[in-house]
Design a protein around this motif. Structure first.
Motif, short mmCIF file in Angstrom:
data_model
loop_
_atom_site.label_atom_id
_atom_site.label_comp_id
_atom_site.label_asym_id
_atom_site.label_seq_id
_atom_site.Cartn_x
_atom_site.Cartn_y
_atom_site.Cartn_z
N ILE A 51 -9.56 -29.51 34.64
CA ILE A 51 -9.11 -30.66 35.43
C ILE A 51 -8.71 -31.83 34.52
O ILE A 51 -7.75 -32.54 34.81
CB ILE A 51 -10.20 -31.08 36.43
CG1 ILE A 51 -10.30 -30.04 37.56
CG2 ILE A 51 -9.95 -32.47 37.00
CD1 ILE A 51 -11.51 -30.19 38.45
N VAL A 52 -9.42 -32.00 33.41
CA VAL A 52 -9.08 -33.08 32.47
C VAL A 52 -8.51 -32.51 31.16
O VAL A 52 -8.48 -33.17 30.14
CB VAL A 52 -10.30 -33.98 32.18
CG1 VAL A 52 -10.62 -34.83 33.38
CG2 VAL A 52 -11.52 -33.16 31.77
N ILE A 62 -2.26 -30.08 39.01
CA ILE A 62 -3.46 -30.91 39.08
C ILE A 62 -3.00 -32.35 39.26
O ILE A 62 -2.22 -32.87 38.45
CB ILE A 62 -4.33 -30.81 37.82
CG1 ILE A 62 -4.76 -29.37 37.54
CG2 ILE A 62 -5.57 -31.71 37.95
CD1 ILE A 62 -5.48 -29.19 36.20
N TYR A 63 -3.49 -33.00 40.32
CA TYR A 63 -3.23 -34.42 40.53
C TYR A 63 -4.56 -35.16 40.62
O TYR A 63 -5.46 -34.72 41.34
CB TYR A 63 -2.44 -34.65 41.82
CG TYR A 63 -0.97 -34.29 41.73
CD1 TYR A 63 -0.02 -35.25 41.39
CD2 TYR A 63 -0.55 -32.99 41.99
CE1 TYR A 63 1.32 -34.92 41.31
CE2 TYR A 63 0.79 -32.65 41.91
CZ TYR A 63 1.72 -33.62 41.57
OH TYR A 63 3.05 -33.28 41.49
N ILE A 64 -4.68 -36.25 39.88
CA ILE A 64 -5.83 -37.15 39.99
C ILE A 64 -5.30 -38.52 40.37
O ILE A 64 -4.49 -39.11 39.63
CB ILE A 64 -6.63 -37.21 38.68
CG1 ILE A 64 -7.25 -35.84 38.37
CG2 ILE A 64 -7.73 -38.28 38.77
CD1 ILE A 64 -7.98 -35.77 37.05
N ASN A 65 -5.72 -39.01 41.54
CA ASN A 65 -5.20 -40.28 42.04
C ASN A 65 -3.67 -40.30 42.03
O ASN A 65 -3.05 -41.28 41.61
CB ASN A 65 -5.76 -41.45 41.23
CG ASN A 65 -6.79 -42.23 42.03
OD1 ASN A 65 -7.33 -41.75 43.02
ND2 ASN A 65 -7.08 -43.44 41.59
N SER A 66 -3.09 -39.19 42.46
CA SER A 66 -1.64 -39.03 42.57
C SER A 66 -0.92 -38.94 41.23
O SER A 66 0.32 -38.91 41.18
CB SER A 66 -1.01 -40.15 43.41
OG SER A 66 -1.55 -40.15 44.71
N VAL A 79 -5.82 -40.59 31.78
CA VAL A 79 -6.38 -39.81 32.89
C VAL A 79 -7.88 -39.63 32.69
O VAL A 79 -8.67 -39.81 33.62
CB VAL A 79 -5.68 -38.44 33.01
CG1 VAL A 79 -6.41 -37.55 34.02
CG2 VAL A 79 -4.23 -38.61 33.42
N ARG A 80 -8.27 -39.30 31.46
CA ARG A 80 -9.70 -39.08 31.17
C ARG A 80 -10.52 -40.35 31.33
O ARG A 80 -11.71 -40.29 31.63
CB ARG A 80 -9.85 -38.51 29.77
CG ARG A 80 -9.39 -37.06 29.65
CD ARG A 80 -9.37 -36.57 28.23
NE ARG A 80 -8.87 -35.20 28.14
CZ ARG A 80 -8.45 -34.63 27.02
NH1 ARG A 80 -8.46 -35.32 25.89
NH2 ARG A 80 -8.00 -33.39 27.03
#
Length: 249
Positions: A51-52, A62-66, A79-80
């Protein structure tokens, strides 16, 4: 997708030529607590690392906060900074005090002034019941205390998502319970969490949803009570029986 803190779609990942994650799709909504369970070797830790991009995914989304994590233009360091990661091992700097273990990333990564970083560190140490140990070194602490410091360090970065990879697996039962109590308290604070654990009571208490993995795939998911007490897949039933036998042996 705005309410999805994490969106994983059709993810494949592995090491060398060994495929470990096989087409996993998963999401975590804002404030949601998702527990991942499954046997050793099923890909749980690899999924969290993917994921990271601590493990580089082979393909998928993979999307984190768009933010598209796999886009080559994405700064993975930024991102991390949005994601707190608590490992099985504590990964604390042994030559630094508890307080410095937390203020260092705040000063170097978030560019926070020293006094502000100290105030932030004390606040999160108080949250996990470790404020009085702020001037001690990691080797002067029990395993449970070290893990609580590791959790505090992750929380200090104000993550949008907290990833926890079997955070109590290296602890004896008494120390394990003190860390689980801290995590129960944190779970009430609205932080989105993705947690790998075999602790059945904790999963039932904390999770909004349980995901069961086997052989690199998600084979079952649903509300905690349904998955734990009325699983639909034979592999899930077999695993839960084995865990229950180990607990009550």
């Amino acid at each position: 997708m705005s309410e999805d803190v994490l969106l994983v779609k059709d993810l494949y990942a592995g090491y060398g030529n060994q495929e470990v994650i096989r087409g996993v799709s998963l999401k975590v909504s804002k404030g949601e607590k998702v527990v991942i369970m499954g046997p050793s070797g099923s890909g749980k830790s690899t999924l969290l690392k993917s994921i990271v991009r601590l493990v580089e995914p082979w393909k998928g989304l993979i999307y984190i906060n768009s933010i598209n994590v796999l886009d080559p233009r994405t700064d993975i360091r930024k991102v991390r900074q949005m994601v707190g990661f608590v490992f099985q091992s504590y990964n604390l700097f042994p030559h630094m005090t508890v307080l410095r273990n937390i203020t260092l990333p705040l000063e170097t990564v978030k560019k926070m002034p020293k006094e502000e970083a100290i105030q932030k560190a004390i606040k999160v140490l108080r949250l996990v019941g470790m404020e009085e140990f702020k001037d001690r070194y990691p080797l002067q602490l029990s395993g449970g205390q070290q893990q609580r410091v590791a959790i505090a360090r992750a929380l200090a970065m104000d993550p949008v998502l907290l990833l926890l990879d079997e955070p109590t697996s290296a602890l004896d039962p008494e120390l394990k319970e003190e860390v689980l109590d801290v995590l129960r308290d944190i779970a009430k604070r609205g932080i989105s969490m993705l947690i790998v654990t075999h602790e059945l009571d904790f999963a039932e208490d904390v999770a909004d949803r349980i995901v069961f993995m086997d052989d690199g795939r998600i084979i079952e998911e649903g509300p905690p009570h349904r998955v734990l007490y009325n699983p639909r897949i034979d592999r899930t039933k077999k695993f839960l029986r084995a865990i229950a036998r180990r607990v009550f042996r």
